[in-house]
Scaffold this motif. Structure first.
Motif, PDB file in Angstrom:
ATOM      1  N   ARG A  61       0.828  -1.211   0.000  1.00 20.04           N
ATOM      2  CA  ARG A  61       0.000   0.000   0.000  1.00 20.04           C
ATOM      3  C   ARG A  61       0.861   1.260   0.000  1.00 20.04           C
ATOM      4  O   ARG A  61       0.576   2.232  -0.705  1.00 20.04           O
ATOM      5  CB  ARG A  61      -0.934  -0.010   1.202  1.00 20.04           C
ATOM      6  CG  ARG A  61      -1.872   1.169   1.253  1.00 20.04           C
ATOM      7  CD  ARG A  61      -2.783   1.069   2.494  1.00 20.04           C
ATOM      8  NE  ARG A  61      -3.702   2.173   2.574  1.00 20.04           N
ATOM      9  CZ  ARG A  61      -3.415   3.345   3.114  1.00 20.04           C
ATOM     10  NH1 ARG A  61      -2.223   3.582   3.621  1.00 20.04           N
ATOM     11  NH2 ARG A  61      -4.318   4.309   3.155  1.00 20.04           N
ATOM     12  N   GLY A  62       1.922   1.282   0.779  1.00 15.56           N
ATOM     13  CA  GLY A  62       2.805   2.449   0.849  1.00 15.56           C
ATOM     14  C   GLY A  62       3.441   2.779  -0.489  1.00 15.56           C
ATOM     15  O   GLY A  62       3.484   3.940  -0.903  1.00 15.56           O
ATOM     16  N   ARG A  63       3.930   1.755  -1.171  1.00 18.74           N
ATOM     17  CA  ARG A  63       4.525   1.980  -2.505  1.00 18.74           C
ATOM     18  C   ARG A  63       3.472   2.470  -3.491  1.00 18.74           C
ATOM     19  O   ARG A  63       3.744   3.329  -4.326  1.00 18.74           O
ATOM     20  CB  ARG A  63       5.165   0.701  -3.040  1.00 18.74           C
ATOM     21  CG  ARG A  63       6.609   0.529  -2.655  1.00 18.74           C
ATOM     22  CD  ARG A  63       7.266  -0.556  -3.488  1.00 18.74           C
ATOM     23  NE  ARG A  63       6.514  -1.794  -3.529  1.00 18.74           N
ATOM     24  CZ  ARG A  63       6.892  -2.929  -2.949  1.00 18.74           C
ATOM     25  NH1 ARG A  63       8.039  -2.988  -2.287  1.00 18.74           N
ATOM     26  NH2 ARG A  63       6.168  -4.012  -3.048  1.00 18.74           N
ATOM     27  N   ALA A  64       2.259   1.931  -3.392  1.00 19.94           N
ATOM     28  CA  ALA A  64       1.181   2.370  -4.278  1.00 19.94           C
ATOM     29  C   ALA A  64       0.843   3.839  -4.022  1.00 19.94           C
ATOM     30  O   ALA A  64       0.668   4.614  -4.954  1.00 19.94           O
ATOM     31  CB  ALA A  64      -0.057   1.490  -4.087  1.00 19.94           C
ATOM     32  N   VAL A  65       0.774   4.225  -2.754  1.00 23.05           N
ATOM     33  CA  VAL A  65       0.504   5.627  -2.412  1.00 23.05           C
ATOM     34  C   VAL A  65       1.606   6.523  -2.965  1.00 23.05           C
ATOM     35  O   VAL A  65       1.345   7.556  -3.587  1.00 23.05           O
ATOM     36  CB  VAL A  65       0.355   5.818  -0.884  1.00 23.05           C
ATOM     37  CG1 VAL A  65       0.388   7.295  -0.509  1.00 23.05           C
ATOM     38  CG2 VAL A  65      -0.930   5.165  -0.388  1.00 23.05           C
ATOM     39  N   ASN A  66       2.853   6.138  -2.765  1.00 21.31           N
ATOM     40  CA  ASN A  66       3.972   6.942  -3.279  1.00 21.31           C
ATOM     41  C   ASN A  66       3.903   7.086  -4.799  1.00 21.31           C
ATOM     42  O   ASN A  66       4.158   8.166  -5.341  1.00 21.31           O
ATOM     43  CB  ASN A  66       5.311   6.334  -2.867  1.00 21.31           C
ATOM     44  CG  ASN A  66       5.577   6.488  -1.385  1.00 21.31           C
ATOM     45  OD1 ASN A  66       5.001   7.348  -0.727  1.00 21.31           O
ATOM     46  ND2 ASN A  66       6.435   5.644  -0.859  1.00 21.31           N
ATOM     47  N   ALA A  67       3.548   6.015  -5.488  1.00 28.58           N
ATOM     48  CA  ALA A  67       3.424   6.069  -6.948  1.00 28.58           C
ATOM     49  C   ALA A  67       2.310   7.027  -7.344  1.00 28.58           C
ATOM     50  O   ALA A  67       2.444   7.799  -8.304  1.00 28.58           O
ATOM     51  CB  ALA A  67       3.156   4.670  -7.512  1.00 28.58           C
ATOM     52  N   GLY A  68       1.218   7.009  -6.614  1.00 32.78           N
ATOM     53  CA  GLY A  68       0.098   7.906  -6.909  1.00 32.78           C
ATOM     54  C   GLY A  68       0.432   9.360  -6.640  1.00 32.78           C
ATOM     55  O   GLY A  68       0.108  10.240  -7.448  1.00 32.78           O
ATOM     56  N   VAL A  69       1.079   9.636  -5.529  1.00 28.78           N
ATOM     57  CA  VAL A  69       1.452  11.009  -5.186  1.00 28.78           C
ATOM     58  C   VAL A  69       2.369  11.591  -6.253  1.00 28.78           C
ATOM     59  O   VAL A  69       2.268  12.781  -6.606  1.00 28.78           O
ATOM     60  CB  VAL A  69       2.112  11.062  -3.785  1.00 28.78           C
ATOM     61  CG1 VAL A  69       2.752  12.411  -3.529  1.00 28.78           C
ATOM     62  CG2 VAL A  69       1.081  10.747  -2.698  1.00 28.78           C
ATOM     63  N   ALA A  70       3.230  10.771  -6.811  1.00 29.26           N
ATOM     64  CA  ALA A  70       4.174  11.238  -7.835  1.00 29.26           C
ATOM     65  C   ALA A  70       3.464  11.693  -9.113  1.00 29.26           C
ATOM     66  O   ALA A  70       4.049  12.408  -9.919  1.00 29.26           O
ATOM     67  CB  ALA A  70       5.176  10.135  -8.157  1.00 29.26           C
TER      68      ALA A  70
END
Length: 142
Positions: A61-70
């Protein structure tokens, strides 16, 4: 600018990041559609970003959030789960608080209670048969 345009862009400074990966046989897609529609209405003009973890094997989930924020550059970021409904008024109040020049907070949790629903009750909520703001019958709470 028309009133509609002003309303539609009212949250253009907001990005809503929804970490999500399809799971076969689960109700995740139905929940996502329900929550996505709710977020569009609650925060008109916000950038809604559906994001997956770049790792195709293991969802983080954390990596997915980071990808989305980018993917966005909005100053206010809402991280929303695809199966958590937050009242529109709470979302708007959180954004209004973060917009205040005197706000010293870096984040806000716009809820203080979670009610876990079983599959049957979730289906009734998505279908509009149980008002979302109504506490479900105890037998449907996990």
């Amino acid at each position: 600018m028309s009133n509609f345009s002003a309303y539609a862009s009212a949250y253009s400074d907001v990005q809503v990041v929804i970490p999500y990966r399809e799971v076969p046989g689960a109700y995740r897609t139905e929940n996502l559609c329900f929550i996505y529609s709710h977020l569009q209405k609650a925060l008109p003009g916000a950038l809604l970003t559906l994001c997956d973890d770049p790792d195709p094997d293991l969802f983080n989930r954390g990596r997915a959030v980071n990808a989305g924020v980018a993917e966005g550059d909005q100053p206010i970021i809402v991280i929303a789960d695809n199966d958590v409904w937050i009242p529109a008024s709470a979302l708007r109040e959180a954004v209004a608080t973060l917009r205040r020049p005197t706000c010293t907070r870096s984040y806000i949790v716009p809820f203080d209670k979670i009610i876990w629903l079983d599959e049957a009750c979730s289906k009734h909520v998505r279908a509009g048969e149980i008002p979302i703001a109504t506490r479900p019958p105890r037998r449907h709470i996990i």
